[in-house]
Design a protein around this motif. Structure first.
Motif, short mmCIF file in Angstrom:
data_model
loop_
_atom_site.label_atom_id
_atom_site.label_comp_id
_atom_site.label_asym_id
_atom_site.label_seq_id
_atom_site.Cartn_x
_atom_site.Cartn_y
_atom_site.Cartn_z
N VAL A 238 0.81 -1.22 0.00
CA VAL A 238 0.00 0.00 0.00
C VAL A 238 0.85 1.27 0.00
N ASP A 239 2.12 1.15 0.43
CA ASP A 239 2.97 2.34 0.43
C ASP A 239 3.63 2.57 -0.93
N GLY A 240 3.27 1.75 -1.91
CA GLY A 240 3.77 1.96 -3.26
C GLY A 240 5.07 1.27 -3.57
N VAL A 241 5.63 0.54 -2.60
CA VAL A 241 6.89 -0.16 -2.85
C VAL A 241 6.61 -1.44 -3.62
N GLN A 242 7.23 -1.58 -4.74
CA GLN A 242 7.06 -2.77 -5.56
C GLN A 242 8.32 -3.62 -5.47
N GLU A 243 8.13 -4.91 -5.24
CA GLU A 243 9.26 -5.81 -5.11
C GLU A 243 9.14 -6.94 -6.13
N ALA A 244 10.27 -7.56 -6.44
CA ALA A 244 10.29 -8.68 -7.37
C ALA A 244 11.09 -9.82 -6.76
N SER A 245 10.59 -11.02 -6.93
CA SER A 245 11.28 -12.23 -6.50
C SER A 245 11.65 -13.01 -7.75
N VAL A 246 12.94 -13.30 -7.91
CA VAL A 246 13.45 -13.91 -9.13
C VAL A 246 14.13 -15.23 -8.80
N SER A 247 13.83 -16.28 -9.55
CA SER A 247 14.54 -17.55 -9.39
C SER A 247 15.45 -17.76 -10.58
N PHE A 248 16.56 -18.47 -10.35
CA PHE A 248 17.56 -18.65 -11.40
C PHE A 248 18.24 -20.00 -11.25
N SER A 249 18.95 -20.41 -12.29
CA SER A 249 19.82 -21.58 -12.22
C SER A 249 21.06 -21.30 -13.04
N MET A 250 22.15 -21.95 -12.68
CA MET A 250 23.41 -21.73 -13.37
C MET A 250 23.33 -22.25 -14.80
N ALA A 251 23.94 -21.52 -15.71
CA ALA A 251 24.05 -21.94 -17.11
C ALA A 251 25.52 -22.04 -17.46
N SER A 252 25.82 -22.60 -18.59
CA SER A 252 27.22 -22.75 -18.98
C SER A 252 27.36 -22.74 -20.49
N VAL A 253 28.55 -22.39 -20.94
CA VAL A 253 28.90 -22.46 -22.36
C VAL A 253 30.28 -23.11 -22.44
N THR A 254 30.59 -23.68 -23.59
CA THR A 254 31.90 -24.30 -23.79
C THR A 254 32.79 -23.39 -24.61
N ALA A 255 33.97 -23.09 -24.09
CA ALA A 255 34.90 -22.19 -24.76
C ALA A 255 35.48 -22.86 -26.00
N VAL A 256 35.51 -22.13 -27.13
CA VAL A 256 35.94 -22.72 -28.39
C VAL A 256 37.45 -22.98 -28.43
N THR A 257 38.23 -22.18 -27.71
CA THR A 257 39.69 -22.34 -27.76
C THR A 257 40.19 -23.37 -26.77
N THR A 258 39.75 -23.27 -25.53
CA THR A 258 40.26 -24.17 -24.49
C THR A 258 39.38 -25.39 -24.28
N ASN A 259 38.16 -25.39 -24.87
CA ASN A 259 37.22 -26.50 -24.76
C ASN A 259 36.86 -26.82 -23.32
N VAL A 260 36.80 -25.80 -22.48
CA VAL A 260 36.40 -25.98 -21.09
C VAL A 260 35.01 -25.40 -20.89
N GLU A 261 34.31 -25.89 -19.88
CA GLU A 261 32.99 -25.38 -19.56
C GLU A 261 33.14 -24.10 -18.76
N VAL A 262 32.49 -23.05 -19.21
CA VAL A 262 32.51 -21.76 -18.52
C VAL A 262 31.19 -21.58 -17.80
N ASP A 263 31.21 -21.56 -16.47
CA ASP A 263 29.96 -21.42 -15.72
C ASP A 263 30.12 -20.53 -14.48
N PHE A 264 31.13 -20.80 -13.63
CA PHE A 264 31.31 -19.96 -12.45
C PHE A 264 32.78 -19.85 -12.10
N SER A 265 33.08 -18.81 -11.30
CA SER A 265 34.44 -18.60 -10.81
C SER A 265 34.37 -18.12 -9.36
N ILE A 266 35.26 -18.63 -8.54
CA ILE A 266 35.41 -18.17 -7.18
C ILE A 266 36.34 -16.97 -7.18
N LEU A 267 35.91 -15.88 -6.59
CA LEU A 267 36.70 -14.65 -6.62
C LEU A 267 37.33 -14.36 -5.26
#
Length: 215
Positions: A186-215
């Motif tokens: 009622v105070d006009g605040v709008q919120e969004a709840s979003v769900s997600f899952s990890m995705a990945s791609v394969t690098a053409v040069t190194t042929n490794v799966e690219v998905d996540f990195s620990i920083l």
């Protein structure tokens, strides 16, 4: 820039942009990082060339982290390390003030036939979860509507920060947005709840799966 009390930042990437002999600075030992912070997200679908001085380094002798722009050579370089390829310009589209995430690994049976014990080896990893953010239809960062995230079939880059919003990112990963729910009070605040899952791609040069990195 990190914002206090926010746990994650979500980015979208733009058109892959060419970089030629981009300098990589030493991060200690045989680890080198692209010096220009705006170019550290490297396009894995484009071929890359790593050089030590004027000599091309064979892909079989290095590992490359496309999400952080880092290369680990077999031995410390003798000259200036550089990379040629394409980087992905990115822009932040939202902050998440609440986040629930699951990081898991799959164990597979790799026992040899006839052995008297079971040997399990770590295989595929997975990240999934949800986050909440404030939403006024269009975020304060850009012209992208949050509702578009669940419709577009595109990868998003999510930076998770588990350091009380101090800006020290814990993990970076590619994700697909699966669903989005909006609510308004009622105070006009709008919120969004979003769900997600990890995705990945394969690098053409190194042929490794690219998905996540620990920083």
């Amino acid at each position: 820039m990190a914002t206090a009390a926010y746990l994650a930042k979500v980015y979208v990437t733009g058109t892959p942009t060419t970089m030629t002999n981009e300098t990589m600075g030493s991060s200690g030992g045989s680890l080198y990082t692209i010096s220009d912070a705006s170019k550290t997200l490297v396009d894995p679908s484009t071929a890359i060339t790593v050089k030590d001085g004027a000599s091309t380094v064979l892909p079989s002798t290095y590992s490359f982290d496309y999400l952080t722009g880092q290369v680990t050579l077999a031995a410390p370089a003798g000259g200036v390390v550089s990379v040629t390829g394409k980087f992905l310009p990115k822009r932040q589209i939202l902050n998440a003030y609440e986040m629930s995430v699951s990081l898991s690994k799959t164990l597979v049976d790799t026992s040899l036939l006839g052995t008297g014990h079971v040997l399990r080896t770590v295989a595929l990893g997975d990240i999934s979860g949800s986050f909440s953010c404030y939403d006024n239809g269009r975020t304060q960062y850009t012209d992208i509507r949050l509702s578009d995230l669940a419709i577009e079939d595109a990868l998003r880059v999510i930076d998770m920060d588990f350091s009380d919003g101090a800006g020290s990112t814990f993990i970076r990963f590619l994700a697909k947005i699966e669903s989005l729910e909006s609510s308004q009070s009622v105070d006009g605040v709008q919120e969004a709840s979003v769900s997600f899952s990890m995705a990945s791609v394969t690098a053409v040069t190194t042929n490794v799966e690219v998905d996540f990195s620990i920083l």
